[in-house]
Design an enzyme around this catalytic site. Sequence first.
Site, PDB file in Angstrom:
ATOM      1  N   PRO A   1       0.858  -1.194   0.000  1.00  0.00           N
ATOM      2  CA  PRO A   1       0.000   0.000   0.000  1.00  0.00           C
ATOM      3  C   PRO A   1       0.895   1.245   0.000  1.00  0.00           C
ATOM      4  O   PRO A   1       1.536   1.544   0.993  1.00  0.00           O
ATOM      5  CB  PRO A   1      -0.801  -0.120   1.298  1.00  0.00           C
ATOM      6  CG  PRO A   1      -0.098  -1.128   2.125  1.00  0.00           C
ATOM      7  CD  PRO A   1       0.856  -1.898   1.276  1.00  0.00           C
TER       8      PRO A   1
ATOM      9  N   ASP B   1       5.893   2.325   2.275  1.00  0.00           N
ATOM     10  CA  ASP B   1       4.973   1.232   2.583  1.00  0.00           C
ATOM     11  C   ASP B   1       4.161   1.649   3.810  1.00  0.00           C
ATOM     12  O   ASP B   1       4.686   1.765   4.916  1.00  0.00           O
ATOM     13  CB  ASP B   1       5.801  -0.029   2.872  1.00  0.00           C
ATOM     14  CG  ASP B   1       4.938  -1.262   3.058  1.00  0.00           C
ATOM     15  OD1 ASP B   1       3.754  -1.116   3.419  1.00  0.00           O
ATOM     16  OD2 ASP B   1       5.460  -2.374   2.850  1.00  0.00           O
ATOM     17  N   HIS B   2       2.871   1.873   3.590  1.00  0.00           N
ATOM     18  CA  HIS B   2       2.036   2.415   4.664  1.00  0.00           C
ATOM     19  C   HIS B   2       1.809   1.407   5.791  1.00  0.00           C
ATOM     20  O   HIS B   2       1.347   1.773   6.874  1.00  0.00           O
ATOM     21  CB  HIS B   2       0.686   2.875   4.076  1.00  0.00           C
ATOM     22  CG  HIS B   2       0.027   3.963   4.875  1.00  0.00           C
ATOM     23  ND1 HIS B   2       0.525   4.423   6.065  1.00  0.00           N
ATOM     24  CD2 HIS B   2      -1.084   4.694   4.639  1.00  0.00           C
ATOM     25  CE1 HIS B   2      -0.261   5.368   6.547  1.00  0.00           C
ATOM     26  NE2 HIS B   2      -1.253   5.557   5.683  1.00  0.00           N
ATOM     27  N   ARG B   3       2.151   0.152   5.540  1.00  0.00           N
ATOM     28  CA  ARG B   3       2.024  -0.826   6.625  1.00  0.00           C
ATOM     29  C   ARG B   3       3.128  -0.616   7.664  1.00  0.00           C
ATOM     30  O   ARG B   3       3.031  -1.036   8.803  1.00  0.00           O
ATOM     31  CB  ARG B   3       2.135  -2.260   6.067  1.00  0.00           C
ATOM     32  CG  ARG B   3       1.001  -2.641   5.152  1.00  0.00           C
ATOM     33  CD  ARG B   3       1.291  -3.931   4.441  1.00  0.00           C
ATOM     34  NE  ARG B   3       2.520  -3.866   3.639  1.00  0.00           N
ATOM     35  CZ  ARG B   3       3.021  -4.885   2.964  1.00  0.00           C
ATOM     36  NH1 ARG B   3       2.430  -6.060   3.011  1.00  0.00           N
ATOM     37  NH2 ARG B   3       4.118  -4.740   2.253  1.00  0.00           N
TER      38      ARG B   3
ATOM     39  N   ILE C   1       5.063   2.541   7.819  1.00  0.00           N
ATOM     40  CA  ILE C   1       5.273   3.944   8.169  1.00  0.00           C
ATOM     41  C   ILE C   1       3.943   4.681   8.094  1.00  0.00           C
ATOM     42  O   ILE C   1       3.182   4.484   7.139  1.00  0.00           O
ATOM     43  CB  ILE C   1       6.271   4.571   7.157  1.00  0.00           C
ATOM     44  CG1 ILE C   1       7.640   3.881   7.298  1.00  0.00           C
ATOM     45  CG2 ILE C   1       6.386   6.079   7.353  1.00  0.00           C
ATOM     46  CD1 ILE C   1       8.480   3.935   6.065  1.00  0.00           C
TER      47      ILE C   1
END
Lengths: 476, 420
Positions: free
Chosen positions: B225, B392-394, B396
């Site tokens: 993501p 990577d939004h998972r 950060i």
Amino acid sequence: MSSMKTEVAILGGGPGGYTAAFRAADLGKKVVIIEKEDQLGGVCLNVGCIPSKTFLHGAEILRNAKEGEDLGIQFSKPVINIKKMLTHKESVVLKLTNGLKSLCKLRNVQVLHGEGKFIDTKHITVTVPGKGDDGEQDIIVEFDDCIIAAGSRPVVIPSFPVADPRIWDSTRALELPEIPKSLLIIGGGIIGLEMGAVYHELGSEITVVEMADQIIPGADEDLVGILSNTIKDRYKAVYTSTAVTHIDNSGKQLKVYLKGENSPESLAVDSILVAVGRVPNSNKIGIENTGLKTDERGFIPVNSRQETGIPGIFAIGDICGNPMLAHKATHQGKVAAEVISGQKSAFTPMTIPSVAYTDPQLAWMGLTEREAKYTGIEYNIGKFPWTASGRALSESSTNGLSKALFDKNTKRIIGAGIVGKNAGELLAEAVLAMELGADAEDISKTIHAHPTLSETIGLASEIVDGSITDLPGQIK
Amino acid sequence: MEKILVPDLGGFDKIEIIEMFVSEGDTVKKETSLFSLESDKAVMDIPSPFAGVLKKLLVSAGDKVSPGDIIGEIEVPESDTVKTTDEKKSVLEQKKEPEEIAVKKTTEVQVSPTTPKDVHIIPDNFQSRDAVFHASPSVRQYARDLEIDLSRVVGTGPKNRISKEDLKNYIKEGLNSGGGGRISSGIPTIPLEDFSIFGRVEVIELTRIKRITGERLSAAWLNIPHVTQFDEADISDLEAFRKEQNMNVLSFIIKASAAALKKFIYFNSSLGEKGENLVLKDYINIGIAVDTEKGLVVPVIKDVDKKQVSVIMEELKEKSDLARKGRLKPEDFQGGSFTISSLGGISGTGFTPIVNAPQAAILGVSRSAMKPVWNGTEFKPRLILPFSVSYDHRIIDGAEAARFTRYLGSLLEDMRRVIL
Ligand SMILES: Cc1cc2nc3c(=O)[nH]c(=O)nc-3n(C[C@H](O)[C@H](O)[C@H](O)COP(=O)(O)OP(=O)(O)OC[C@H]3O[C@@H](n4cnc5c(N)ncnc54)[C@H](O)[C@@H]3O)c2cc1C
């Protein structure tokens, strides 16, 4: 002169040749085997694997009888009847070669006994020796496809005296011409050491000379060390890094001159076995008439489908390269037969296992530790000494070691080596593990029956995954 | 006569020769490049192990070679021949001669030399020891039967094993997408049109590097993501300094990124296998995306935090040169923990780079431009560098990303802070 036509001609009826013949016949092909000897089976059945293992079995009985003393069982001194040993060996070989004969009949595979030579890429002449009053006769065999399976023969060292009955090759040694008081084995490879084990138990005093810095140069030194320590105690001497420069056969004994780091300058022995390797028979099959090119050692290069580059001509077994082993020949034979029959087969083993049926046995597969180090592969290793195996103790066989190498990245097994009783049988598990891509945990969590020697492979894997309890623990 | 063997290629097997630099009869020096090989990741030159005259060459462009293959013979001048120090060996060779000569003679008579070439298109499917995915012997055979190249198949079985099911899926995928089967991702494929109805078209093959990069980028784009954070830095002071020192901006950006990664360690991490752990890295190795004729390659500069800017600049220059010539070695690509993609030399005010998985973030650098900046009393012309960080939004979250880009910006605005 007569002629005949066949779909598949197989030149040489050794393990490679007869396996290919049977597979091709089973896939619907009309097959002719051309074999110069009277029997099928090649080196393996007649003068190789089978006779040597039959004698090694005898040697094992003699050794067990000696070792019985430690267990409180004493036999009287054994009486060895060489003639009977020979007839027994012959009966074993005959059983197998007769078996092949009937398998040929059942499959309608025709066998032409005679020396075959290519005339061109579609024809072989077979010189069939005469029977009774008939002189020899040439038969021309025309084929669609041909599989060259003509094998190999012992290397002859031309500077050694020729035609001296005291100087043997492996074929001669397997005829048990006599039990010499002292026997020198030139070449500390598998064949030389197996024959040494036989003659030692039969009463000869054995000396081994090997050019490389260890016996069985292809295997790892920790494994070889266990074997070489054992035989050094039993034999007169084992000289590594040593070459034989000259043999003087004018006297009653053979005088052998050596050049080596720790060897004496000369030795006097009663007989000599020359076991310094084998050469392919490619220069004896009329190969020049096919346009096929061998490599500098005489091997016929092939691809993974056993194709030679000349359409319709395939090569398998000893004649197409190292390792010269019967189980390689049979697998390649199947591939060639399948490709000829239109299947999409290829010879793609991850490893071809090697076994020395010495005492103790030495077996290895995949990468050796030396190769792994040399190529810079990162690996984890588990080494399980047999002194910690209950079964080895109860069999008085603690003289052993099992080790397994695993790739640090993929975790999969990449090599294994075993020295000890039945190492050759034990190795099969590691080969299967490698082909199936098993890692240490897969092997350590596979239940090995207790007490068996096979447990040592499981335990070597436990060392790698850290779950071992049979050795002093490693606190993490 | 000495044989030339293919050296160990760092675990690669069956690699294609893309270009030959020499031909039979050529005199070569030791280390002269003989030909170049193209693997998944790199083009490698194979140097001559000896000096002498090339007597025989057994390969040509397009052939596939593996370590240990004999590729030719070289006649080495007498004085150059390495004398076998191992005397024992020469004794053996001497002894074996007659047998070998006999064999050699036969070789010489041969009219048309033939070597078994792989004329079939059916892949052999050797299972290499260090491949990511593993196929057992029966699966290798099944793949041959279906004429699938196993190196293109992703194993979904336990421990990366390829199952027969994987092979069937590969075929199904291929049928559905109308092209070579691809990794099943569960998303609908894009139907192709018959473009030729609308005008003349030409089909050209993608380079190997493009195909492989394409696969990796789709995998990253599908799995991660992505969010992209934009920011800009006033690099007027840096620009003056770098001009004076005759250095390039990118080297400073690389150094500043290392300092920012040291402070914001999640940007220098990777998400563990099922997303349950985070792997924090103690090293800072920065990959630099380099645009080459054959496609995008990303050489890695190692331990950037421990190197001076001048050293970084030299290494950057050396590696991008090698990359453009296609001469990078496999180890030059390995071990990156963060990536920078700079389009500063071309144009643009911002873009959204795709994270170089399994890394956590990527920095995109755009073209700096003079802009009027209000300093409280007046507008001043300042050199402004726009940049973006995709992450990577998972791993950060947004606020942290904003703090990261601002910190990085502040370092570029005043490089002295880097040493703090
Ligand atoms: C003492 C000894 C012990 C061994 N022990 C083992 C072992 O334990 N395990 C193992 O795996 N391997 C062992 N080997 C090796 C093994 O025997 C060979 O690898 C194997 O026999 C090779 O099979 P092949 O079919 O390639 O050739 P071969 O077995 O050599 O068969 C070739 C056949 O072709 C025939 N032939 C040759 N030229 C012609 C011609 N022009 N016309 C017609 N016929 C021809 C020959 O007569 C022969 O029958 C041993 C070898 C020796 C010598």
